[in-house]
Design an enzyme around this catalytic site. Structure first.
Site, PDB file in Angstrom:
ATOM      1  CG  ASP A  13      -1.841   1.156   1.321  1.00 46.13           C
ATOM      2  OD1 ASP A  13      -2.410   1.531   0.276  1.00 46.13           O
ATOM      3  OD2 ASP A  13      -2.022   1.705   2.411  1.00 46.13           O
ATOM      4  CG  LEU A  14       1.625   5.677  -1.837  1.00 43.27           C
ATOM      5  CD1 LEU A  14       3.143   5.520  -1.759  1.00 43.27           C
ATOM      6  CD2 LEU A  14       1.229   6.252  -3.188  1.00 43.27           C
ATOM      7  CG  ASP A  15      -2.102   7.305   0.478  1.00 43.55           C
ATOM      8  OD1 ASP A  15      -1.114   7.908   0.036  1.00 43.55           O
ATOM      9  OD2 ASP A  15      -3.184   7.226  -0.131  1.00 43.55           O
ATOM     10  CB  THR A  21       0.396  10.683   1.002  1.00 45.38           C
ATOM     11  OG1 THR A  21       0.329   9.260   1.065  1.00 45.38           O
ATOM     12  CG2 THR A  21       1.626  11.087   0.220  1.00 45.38           C
ATOM     13  CG  LEU A  48     -12.662   8.598   5.254  1.00 45.58           C
ATOM     14  CD1 LEU A  48     -12.561  10.053   4.824  1.00 45.58           C
ATOM     15  CD2 LEU A  48     -13.937   7.976   4.714  1.00 45.58           C
ATOM     16  CE  LYS A  49      -5.122   6.433   9.145  1.00 52.85           C
ATOM     17  NZ  LYS A  49      -4.355   5.985  10.335  1.00 52.85           N
ATOM     18  N   GLY A  50      -7.256   3.703   3.174  1.00 55.58           N
ATOM     19  CA  GLY A  50      -7.183   2.567   2.257  1.00 55.58           C
ATOM     20  C   GLY A  50      -8.435   2.335   1.428  1.00 55.58           C
ATOM     21  CB  SER A  52     -12.005   3.555  -3.862  1.00 56.75           C
ATOM     22  OG  SER A  52     -13.406   3.503  -3.623  1.00 56.75           O
ATOM     23  NE  ARG A  53     -10.119  10.551  -6.135  1.00 53.64           N
ATOM     24  CZ  ARG A  53      -9.570  10.699  -7.328  1.00 53.64           C
ATOM     25  NH1 ARG A  53     -10.278  11.212  -8.327  1.00 53.64           N
ATOM     26  NH2 ARG A  53      -8.332  10.332  -7.563  1.00 53.64           N
ATOM     27  CB  SER A 120      -1.784   2.749  -3.830  1.00 51.13           C
ATOM     28  OG  SER A 120      -2.442   3.932  -3.447  1.00 51.13           O
ATOM     29  CB  ALA A 121      -7.428   2.645  -3.268  1.00 44.18           C
ATOM     30  CB  SER A 122      -3.841   6.875  -4.160  1.00 42.18           C
ATOM     31  OG  SER A 122      -3.565   8.163  -4.653  1.00 42.18           O
ATOM     32  CE  LYS A 123      -9.600   6.383 -10.495  1.00 44.26           C
ATOM     33  NZ  LYS A 123     -10.324   6.042  -9.283  1.00 44.26           N
ATOM     34  CE  LYS A 151      -5.753  -1.405  -0.741  1.00 48.72           C
ATOM     35  NZ  LYS A 151      -4.675  -0.552  -0.218  1.00 48.72           N
ATOM     36  CD  GLU A 175      -3.296  -1.934   3.099  1.00 52.18           C
ATOM     37  OE1 GLU A 175      -3.448  -0.985   3.884  1.00 52.18           O
ATOM     38  OE2 GLU A 175      -3.708  -1.922   1.919  1.00 52.18           O
ATOM     39  CG  ASP A 176      -1.781   2.638   6.841  1.00 51.54           C
ATOM     40  OD1 ASP A 176      -1.949   3.801   7.260  1.00 51.54           O
ATOM     41  OD2 ASP A 176      -2.269   2.244   5.763  1.00 51.54           O
TER      42      ASP A 176
END
Length: 223
Positions: A13-15, A21, A48-50, A52-53, A120-123, A151, A175-176
């Site tokens: 995962d990223l964030d 971020t 909201l962590k992880g 999608s928008r 990551s779900a982040s575009k 997720k 993951e976090d």
């Protein structure tokens, strides 16, 4: 749990895992919640962590009892506005925002010939990786625009293994967020949860923070 020697790849995962971020996401969502008249809480931010928008927007609207107040077109407009706020905040991002120990860990993985992918779900992930000077390590990335499910559905982590041409059991997911750990587990990969072990109790391996994430510590945890 599989043996450490069977592991050939890591799916990140990223964030909140590679970089901080998540604070920018929270600020951008907080701005939008204020505009929508929904009371912001830390608990809502954690949900909201992880996620999608569009799913995040739905959670905010539900928290304010406003889930039926907007058309799909209006929801897309608000989600786009949140993303514009987030991208503006990202202009402050540098490699100083890489979380403690993670640059060393990623470099160590590459040095030991482990395969690496991003789930990551982040575009905005490509922008973030570039700003952090880590894009060279993440040539393989799951494109969130191609996913049918967010997720905690396993789809993103299944794909994270597939793009490395590995079986799920040959991968460790990092993951976090609780939803992310559920996603890793459902994909049949070994899960690392970084953060509160109570929140992330479903993880196969728990670390309190990113500075503890090393190949040596993972090997010990899987012994």
């Amino acid at each position: 749990m599989v043996k450490f020697e069977q592991i050939k790849g890591f799916v990140f995962d990223l964030d909140g895992v590679i970089a901080s971020t998540s604070i920018y996401h929270a600020k951008a969502w907080h701005q939008l919640a204020d505009e929508l008249g929904v009371t912001w809480t830390d608990e809502l931010g954690d949900q909201l962590k992880g996620v999608s928008r569009m799913d995040s927007l739905e959670l905010i609207l539900k928290a304010g009892g406003k889930e039926n107040d907007y058309t799909q077109e209006e929801k897309v407009k608000y989600a786009t506005k949140k993303n514009e706020n987030y991208v503006n905040l990202l202009s402050n991002l540098t490699d100083d925002d890489i979380l403690p120990g993670m640059k060393d860990f990623i470099e160590d993985l590459a040095a030991h010939n482990y395969l690496i992918s991003l789930a990551s779900a982040s575009k905005n992930a490509p922008k973030v990786l570039e700003a952090l000077n880590l894009d060279k390590y993440f040539k393989e990335r799951v494109d969130p625009a191609t996913l049918k499910h967010g997720k905690p559905d396993p789809e993103i982590y299944v794909r994270g293994a597939e793009i490395l041409n590995l079986k799920p059991e040959e991968c460790i997911g990092v993951e976090d967020a609780a939803a992310g750990v559920q996603s890793i587990n459902a994909a049949n990969e070994t899960s690392i949860g970084i953060g509160d072990p109570e929140v992330l109790k479903a993880a196969d391996i728990n670390f309190n923070d990113t500075s503890e994430v090393t190949l040596e510590n993972i090997k010990k945890a899987m012994a």
